[in-house]
Design an enzyme around this catalytic site. Structure first.
Site, PDB file in Angstrom:
ATOM      1  CG  ASP A   1      -2.168  -6.564  -2.382  1.00  0.00           C
ATOM      2  OD1 ASP A   1      -1.953  -7.421  -1.502  1.00  0.00           O
ATOM      3  OD2 ASP A   1      -3.053  -5.702  -2.274  1.00  0.00           O
ATOM      4  CB  SER A   2       2.216  -8.278   0.709  1.00  0.00           C
ATOM      5  OG  SER A   2       1.165  -8.125   1.624  1.00  0.00           O
TER       6      SER A   2
ATOM      7  CB  CYS B   1      -4.091 -17.976  22.454  1.00  0.00           C
ATOM      8  SG  CYS B   1      -5.547 -18.920  22.899  1.00  0.00           S
TER       9      CYS B   1
ATOM     10  CG  ASP C   1      -2.865  -7.397   3.608  1.00  0.00           C
ATOM     11  OD1 ASP C   1      -3.099  -6.746   4.641  1.00  0.00           O
ATOM     12  OD2 ASP C   1      -3.496  -7.247   2.543  1.00  0.00           O
TER      13      ASP C   1
ATOM     14  CB  THR D   1      -0.922  -0.012   1.251  1.00  0.00           C
ATOM     15  OG1 THR D   1      -1.895  -1.032   1.056  1.00  0.00           O
ATOM     16  CG2 THR D   1      -1.609   1.306   1.482  1.00  0.00           C
TER      17      THR D   1
END
Ligand code: ASP
Length: 338
Positions: A55-56, A267, A88, A12
């Protein structure tokens, strides 16, 4: 005068609105980033390489290897490298680069932005300035410079798709905190000599996030279809269903087929403890390997790279050993439960 290697991969940071004005599209790299932010030159002299403009979301493991090879070959001529990358996939790339470049004596700093540099309210400028500054510090690690912090790459994860403070390394304090000055943490790894570059990586892995109702037959089908390794993102401390829809037979089937199954926790602040509950204990009995407190991103990268390097016929042994100890601070050393 410091010397910095700046490698562009896309993201981006340099994107611009496309024709329909709602979609951001890969930026035009003929517009020099340094012309957008000339102040970077006061930090050091900067050489630019435009490696990709993606874009990654479109990054693939072969891009990691290409990127690592360039860094391996060229870093010796600079104080550090800055890699402009989409947010990302940044934590995956940072993890992979850590394992592909185990011998570092200077920083490799990934950065990017949540909003493009051409916008008024952007995080791009601050992140780039911080990244270039960190590239001049004695921090011989692959990490992510974002929102006034430098985080260990193989401990990082993207937690926020809206706020500017997008990354965290919940189980590892920042390597550098930037305020009025820069505080370098004492747990930064010491400098390591670089060896020969090893490009081997096996991307034929699968990551399965457990959820109630997951059909074990789908995992079995993946083993039949030729997957070489599996990361199970399990519940809490590594718990796995062992009654209804039990995954234990699939784990045993994988192990028998020399397909390592690595268990990490869903988690963010969790470590697998494969003896704590009956399900986790049965998974360990069936051959599951504990990923300790590694992030999913780091476990996937380590699995791909260790599979790529495993000698024929010794895959289980080699991968189990690789996960037994931290190579670059990607997991805590003294997990009582391992
Ligand atoms: N989709 C973009 C990318 O990862 C998002 C970003 O850079 O922030 O390339």
């Amino acid at each position: 005068m410091h010397k910095i290697l700046m490698i562009h991969t896309g993201g981006t940071l340099m994107m611009r609105p496309g024709r329909d004005s709602t979609t951001l599209e890969p930026g035009d790299y003929t517009r020099d980033l340094l012309a957008e932010l000339p102040i970077l030159r006061t930090i050091g002299s900067i050489d630019t390489r435009i490696l990709f403009n993606l874009d990654s979301g479109d990054m693939q493991p072969h891009h990691w290897v290409e990127l690592a090879q360039v860094i391996h070959d060229e870093l010796q001529y600079y104080d550090g490298a800055v890699i402009v990358h989409g947010t990302d996939v940044m934590a995956y790339t940072a993890s992979a680069l850590s394992f592909l470049l185990p011998g570092l004596d200077r920083p490799v700093v990934l950065t990017g932005a949540q909003r493009p540099i051409f916008e008024i309210r952007t995080d791009a400028r601050a992140n780039l300035v911080d990244a270039c500054h960190i590239a001049t510090l004695p921090v011989p690690e692959v990490g992510i410079a974002f929102s006034s912090k430098f985080l260990r790459g193989c401990r990082s994860t993207k937690l926020d798709a809206w706020g500017f403070d997008a990354f965290a390394s919940p189980l590892c304090q920042p390597l550098v905190e930037l305020g009025l000055g820069a505080i370098v943490a004492p747990h930064v790894l010491p400098a390591r000599a670089a060896g020969a570059f090893d490009p081997r990586i096996d991307p034929n892995v699968l990551c399965v996030r457990l959820f109630p109702g997951l059909q074990p037959s789908f995992v079995s089908a993946a083993i039949d279809s030729g997957v070489h390794g599996i990361v199970l993102t399990a519940y809490g401390a590594g718990n796995v269903p062992h009654l209804e829809n039990s995954l234990i037979p699939s784990i045993r089937k994988a192990t028998d087929a020399q397909v390592p199954v690595v268990v990490v926790s869903q988690c963010a602040r969790g470590a697998t403890e494969l003896r704590l509950y009956a399900g986790a204990s049965a998974a360990a009995e069936a051959g599951a390997i504990s990923g300790g407190d590694m992030t999913t991103e780091a476990a996937l990268a380590k699995l791909m790279i260790s599979l790529g390097r495993a000698p024929e016929g010794k895959v289980m042994e080699f991968v189990t050993n690789a996960f037994r100890r931290p190579l670059l601070g990607e997991m805590s050393k003294d997990l009582p439960m391992r």
